[in-house]
Structures are given as structure tokens and as C-alpha cells.
Design an enzyme around this catalytic site. Structure first.
Site, PDB file in Angstrom:
ATOM      1  N   ARG A  16       0.844  -1.209   0.000  1.00 22.48           N
ATOM      2  CA  ARG A  16       0.000   0.000   0.000  1.00 22.48           C
ATOM      3  C   ARG A  16       0.881   1.262   0.000  1.00 22.48           C
ATOM      4  NH1 ARG A  16      -0.910   4.806   1.963  1.00 22.48           N
ATOM      5  NH2 ARG A  16      -0.329   4.046   4.019  1.00 22.48           N
ATOM      6  N   HIS A 207       4.740   4.641  12.540  1.00 25.29           N
ATOM      7  CA  HIS A 207       4.946   4.504  11.086  1.00 25.29           C
ATOM      8  C   HIS A 207       6.038   5.490  10.671  1.00 25.29           C
ATOM      9  CE1 HIS A 207       3.204   4.169   6.860  1.00 25.29           C
ATOM     10  NE2 HIS A 207       3.810   5.334   6.764  1.00 25.29           N
ATOM     11  N   HIS A 209       9.111   6.887   8.138  1.00 27.91           N
ATOM     12  CA  HIS A 209       9.754   6.928   6.828  1.00 27.91           C
ATOM     13  C   HIS A 209      11.239   7.229   7.056  1.00 27.91           C
ATOM     14  CE1 HIS A 209       6.392   7.108   3.734  1.00 27.91           C
ATOM     15  NE2 HIS A 209       5.770   6.893   4.875  1.00 27.91           N
ATOM     16  N   CYS A 240       8.535   9.558  -0.803  1.00 24.28           N
ATOM     17  CA  CYS A 240       7.882  10.638  -0.066  1.00 24.28           C
ATOM     18  C   CYS A 240       7.237  11.552  -1.095  1.00 24.28           C
ATOM     19  CB  CYS A 240       8.920  11.402   0.753  1.00 24.28           C
ATOM     20  SG  CYS A 240       8.229  12.854   1.574  1.00 24.28           S
ATOM     21  N   ASN A 249       9.396   4.095   3.368  1.00 24.93           N
ATOM     22  CA  ASN A 249       9.284   3.623   4.747  1.00 24.93           C
ATOM     23  C   ASN A 249      10.583   2.945   5.164  1.00 24.93           C
ATOM     24  OD1 ASN A 249       6.478   3.065   3.258  1.00 24.93           O
ATOM     25  ND2 ASN A 249       6.054   3.621   5.372  1.00 24.93           N
TER      26      ASN A 249
HETATM   27 ZN    ZN Z   1       3.755   6.419   5.040  1.00 21.65          ZN
END
Ligand code: ZN
Length: 304
Positions: A16, A207, A209, A240, A249
Site C-alpha cells: 500500500r 509509522h 519513513h 515521499c 518507509n
Molecule cells: Zn507512510
């Protein structure tokens, strides 16, 4: 080292968040990736998002992908939805775990969904109710939790207040998303500490990055605070949206490689995850940033 959790839950978000920020790949390749990931031992996979195809063409085939996946029984699959319409599509497709997103930054939220943060929180309250009525759980992801590409730093109090509103409206769990890679370990400690003081009972996912190279350092800071639930993307797939060419990520195999060596179990078979990363690299047709994909595990030896 302070006491770290003995076990963490890893949610694989490559199919995703990763693929959403890559050039579009065919549905069959997405299905192949989700199926490979399903056999790595990872316990959760964010499989698709239900968004308008005009907004994110990479996810236009979400229904087709999800219907095509040969699911593995032990894996919990989830879908991300930006609004009620998307959440209904996810529930109709049979998902029992749905993630919704709200940005802690008003400007970022308006750019994304043309609503203020407060308006999005009103919408999310309705989505949470609907998910619960249909037997599903709902996680609220607070994005730009460590900073916004338009506003810069977002105050910790504001991020905690946004998450608190979602909790009051029934969110089953909260995730803080470092959408643009602005977190550093000290900021992780500050936000996690503030959230934990306000809502010690609410499950928390983080989460990160790796946009600026602090991804795994942020994980370590969070582990030391007892956080035991992280997102990661196989191969470091993705990017990004505000920094062309930036990395995505944190890479799942890098996360697994680091924490397992510190005695933190993930349930993930590292070799299988590296194989899945190699597959991810083939389907997107570019070199992915994962160091563990390049170099292999630290114990890899070569003929003398
Ligand atoms: Zn993200």
C-alpha cells in the site's frame, strides 16, 4: 540496554504505502507481492487502499488485487481508506480491519482531502461507528505527526489532541505517521511519552519513513519506551510525495534484522523477507534502498 519488548508486531505496508509511491505496477505483480509477504511470517499486511483512482492511480485496482490474493490464514490483512466512501468499499470487500487517516496539520489535511483536521475528525467518528456496526475494527492514523511539509513542526500537544479526539470517538488503536521523515529519536520520545500519559490503555503503532536516515534510530527510541507495533515496507519500497527521489518507509528486513539481533522477536523469517524484497525490486524495476537486501544478514559469510 533498557528493557525492550520481547516481541513486536510488524505491519507490512509495502503493498500500500510502498507501491502507492512508485510508478504503477500491474495487479498480478501486486498480488504476487502480497502472497510472498504472506509467507514470511509477518503477522499483518496493509494490502490496499480504497481511494479515488483520479487521486491515486496506483491503487485503482484495489478490488481486483484483493479478490486475487490467495490469503494465508495466520495473517491479518487491512485496508486504508481516506473517507467514508472508501471505508465502505473496504468493508464491502470483507476487510475487518480498516485504517483511516487524519493529518495533525490543518494545511496538510486540506491539501489532501479539502477538509480541516476538525472536519475530518467528524467524518472519522462516523466511519468508526460504521466499522464497529459491521464487526470491523478501526485504527486512526495521525499523519504528519512529527512535522508537515507546509507548516513545519507540529506541536506535540496538537498531535496528542487530534489522537485524543479519535480515541474519544471509539478508535480501536492509534498510529502516528512520520509522513515526511521529520522525526528524530528525541521527538519520538516526546510524542510517545505525551500520548502514553494521556492514553496509557490505547494500542499504539508507529509509522516511520527513512527520508532523512533516522528511521531505525526512531524505532530504537520507541522500543525503549515499550512501543511494540511498527509499520515497515519490504525493501524500503515507496518514497515521499513531497520529496521526489526520497526513500520510503523503513525497510521491513532492516527492522527485523536489527531488532531480532537485540532479542526482540518479530515472527518474521528474515531470509523469506529478503526474498520478498528482491521480488519487490523486480516488479518496480529500480534499485530499492534496503541495506539488508544488498548485503544480506550480518552473519552472511563468503567463501574464504
Ligand atoms: Zn507512510
Amino acid at each position: 540496554m533498557t528493557d525492550l519488548p520481547g516481541h513486536i508486531s510488524v505491519r507490512e505496508v509495502g503493498p500500500r504505502d510502498g507501491l502507492q509511491n512508485e510508478d504503477p505496477v500491474p495487479a498480478a505483480a501486486k498480488i504476487g507481492l502480497i502472497e510472498r509477504l504472506s509467507h514470511t511470517g509477518v503477522s499483518r499486511i496493509e494490502a490496499v487502499s480504497f481511494v479515488r483512482p483520479e487521486a491515486i492511480p496506483q491503487m485503482a485496482d484495489a478490488d481486483e488485487v484483493w479478490a486475487g490474493v490467495d490469503r494465508a490464514a495466520p495473517v491479518r490483512y487491512s485496508a486504508l481508506a481516506p473517507n467514508l466512501r472508501g471505508a465502505r468499499r473496504a468493508l464491502d470487500a470483507g476487510f475487518t480491519e480498516v485504517e483511516v487517516v487524519v493529518s495533525a496539520s490543518d494545511t496538510h489535511n486540506r491539501k489532501n482531502v479539502n477538509r480541516s483536521t476538525a472536519q475530518s475528525l467528524d467524518d472519522i467518528a462516523v466511519i468508526i461507528d460504521e466499522a464497529h456496526q459491521r464487526g470491523a475494527s478501526c485504527q486512526v492514523i495521525v499523519s504528519t505527526a512529527w512535522g508537515c511539509p507546509y507548516e513545519g513542526d507540529v506541536p506535540v500537544e496538537r498531535v496528542v489532541a487530534v489522537a485524543g479526539r479519535a480515541v474519544a470517538d471509539g478508535a480501536d488503536s492509534v498510529s502516528f505517521g512520520d509522513t515526511t521523515g521529520m522525526a528524530t529519536p528525541g521527538r519520538v520520545t516526546a510524542l510517545v511519552g505525551a500520548f502514553r500519559s494521556a492514553h496509557p490503555e490505547v494500542p499504539l503503532n508507529l509509522h516511520f519513513h527513512n527520508t532523512r536516515g533516522t528511521g531505525l534510530a526512531n524505532v530504537l527510541a520507541a522500543l525503549e519506551m515499550g512501543v511494540d507495533d511498527f509499520d515497515a515496507s519490504v525493501g524500503g519500497l515507496g518514497g515521499c510525495p513531497y520529496a521526489p527521489g526520497a526513500t520510503g518507509n523503513i525497510a521491513t528486513e532492516e527492522l527485523v534484522h536489527m531488532v531480532e539481533d537485540m532479542g526482540v522477536r518479530t515472527g518474521v523469517d528474515l531470509a523469506a523477507m529478503i526474498d520478498a524484497a528482491a521480488y519487490a525490486e523486480r516488479i518496480v524495476g529500480r534499485v530499492l534502498p534496503s541495506g539488508v537486501l544488498r548485503a544480506g544478514p550480518r552473519t552472511r559469510t563468503i567463501p574464504a
